[in-house]
Design a protein around this motif. Structure first.
Motif, mmCIF file in Angstrom:
data_model
loop_
_atom_site.group_PDB
_atom_site.id
_atom_site.type_symbol
_atom_site.label_atom_id
_atom_site.label_comp_id
_atom_site.label_asym_id
_atom_site.label_seq_id
_atom_site.Cartn_x
_atom_site.Cartn_y
_atom_site.Cartn_z
ATOM 1 N N MET A 1 0.887 -1.279 -0.195
ATOM 2 C CA MET A 1 -0.219 0.058 -0.118
ATOM 3 C C MET A 1 0.872 1.590 0.090
ATOM 4 S SD MET A 1 -3.270 0.770 0.019
ATOM 5 C CE MET A 1 -4.268 1.274 0.547
ATOM 6 N N GLN A 2 1.857 1.343 0.310
ATOM 7 C CA GLN A 2 2.824 2.547 0.679
ATOM 8 C C GLN A 2 3.364 2.874 -0.736
ATOM 9 O OE1 GLN A 2 6.028 2.113 3.455
ATOM 10 N NE2 GLN A 2 6.731 4.351 3.104
ATOM 11 N N GLY A 3 3.598 1.638 -1.788
ATOM 12 C CA GLY A 3 4.310 1.884 -3.096
ATOM 13 C C GLY A 3 3.039 2.416 -3.141
ATOM 14 N N LEU A 4 1.902 2.416 -3.010
ATOM 15 C CA LEU A 4 1.257 2.989 -4.248
ATOM 16 C C LEU A 4 0.414 4.633 -3.278
ATOM 17 C CD1 LEU A 4 -1.428 2.742 -6.146
ATOM 18 C CD2 LEU A 4 -2.658 1.605 -4.498
ATOM 19 N N CYS A 5 0.529 4.465 -2.478
ATOM 20 C CA CYS A 5 0.707 5.939 -1.871
ATOM 21 C C CYS A 5 1.800 6.824 -2.761
ATOM 22 C CB CYS A 5 0.638 5.941 -0.668
ATOM 23 S SG CYS A 5 -0.911 5.231 -0.295
ATOM 24 N N LEU A 6 3.152 6.361 -2.498
ATOM 25 C CA LEU A 6 4.273 6.464 -3.047
ATOM 26 C C LEU A 6 3.886 6.798 -5.001
ATOM 27 C CD1 LEU A 6 6.854 8.268 -3.265
ATOM 28 C CD2 LEU A 6 8.475 5.602 -3.626
ATOM 29 N N ASN B 1 6.427 16.962 5.183
ATOM 30 C CA ASN B 1 6.858 16.432 3.952
ATOM 31 C C ASN B 1 7.002 15.099 4.360
ATOM 32 O OD1 ASN B 1 9.320 14.954 2.462
ATOM 33 N ND2 ASN B 1 10.596 15.659 3.645
ATOM 34 N N LEU B 2 5.907 14.500 3.093
ATOM 35 C CA LEU B 2 5.394 13.525 2.594
ATOM 36 C C LEU B 2 6.005 12.472 2.288
ATOM 37 C CD1 LEU B 2 2.191 12.083 2.063
ATOM 38 C CD2 LEU B 2 2.552 13.312 -0.289
ATOM 39 N N TYR B 3 6.580 13.108 1.671
ATOM 40 C CA TYR B 3 7.990 11.710 0.749
ATOM 41 C C TYR B 3 8.451 11.338 2.208
ATOM 42 C CZ TYR B 3 6.907 13.447 -3.486
ATOM 43 O OH TYR B 3 5.206 14.167 -4.160
ATOM 44 N N GLU B 4 9.064 12.214 3.053
ATOM 45 C CA GLU B 4 9.312 11.332 4.451
ATOM 46 C C GLU B 4 8.959 10.334 5.344
ATOM 47 O OE1 GLU B 4 10.604 13.034 7.574
ATOM 48 O OE2 GLU B 4 13.017 13.297 6.364
ATOM 49 N N LEU B 5 7.342 10.488 5.090
ATOM 50 C CA LEU B 5 6.613 9.373 5.624
ATOM 51 C C LEU B 5 6.467 8.642 5.104
ATOM 52 C CD1 LEU B 5 4.254 12.537 6.540
ATOM 53 C CD2 LEU B 5 5.617 10.557 7.469
#
Length: 104
Positions: A1-6, A56-60
């Motif tokens: 799921m994290q990959g999809l969000c990224l 920082n969305l990307y760090e999250l």
């Protein structure tokens, strides 16, 4: 799921950068300085807010850039475009729903 969000976050950010670049270039070319300033102000305010909140969305999402501030800047671009993106999506969905209802 994290990959999809990224992937979604990157897609929205790239879309925002491209659309802003096109809109600002067109405004400058057409002599619409107020429009260009409005776009730049939206980006600037959003990036400033993200720096102030250390957002920082990307760090999250587990992405660490060589320059740590880049994630905050890109999050600001994402956030500045996000409201437009959601509004456009809502309008499209609403239009699609109305078309279905009218077809019935």
């Amino acid at each position: 799921m994290q990959g999809l969000c990224l992937v979604l976050a990157l897609a929205v950010t790239v879309e925002a950068l491209v659309e802003y670049a096109k809109a600002i270039a067109k405004a400058v070319r057409d002599g619409e300085k107020k429009t260009a300033v409005t776009y730049l102000a939206a980006i600037g305010v959003s990036v400033l807010l993200c720096f102030s909140a250390n957002a920082n969305l990307y760090e999250l999402l587990g992405v660490h850039f060589t320059w740590p501030w880049l994630g905050i800047v890109l999050t600001g671009v994402f956030a500045s475009r996000g409201a437009n993106f959601v509004s456009d999506l809502y309008s499209k969905l609403k239009g699609s729903q109305e078309a279905k209802e009218n077809a019935s």
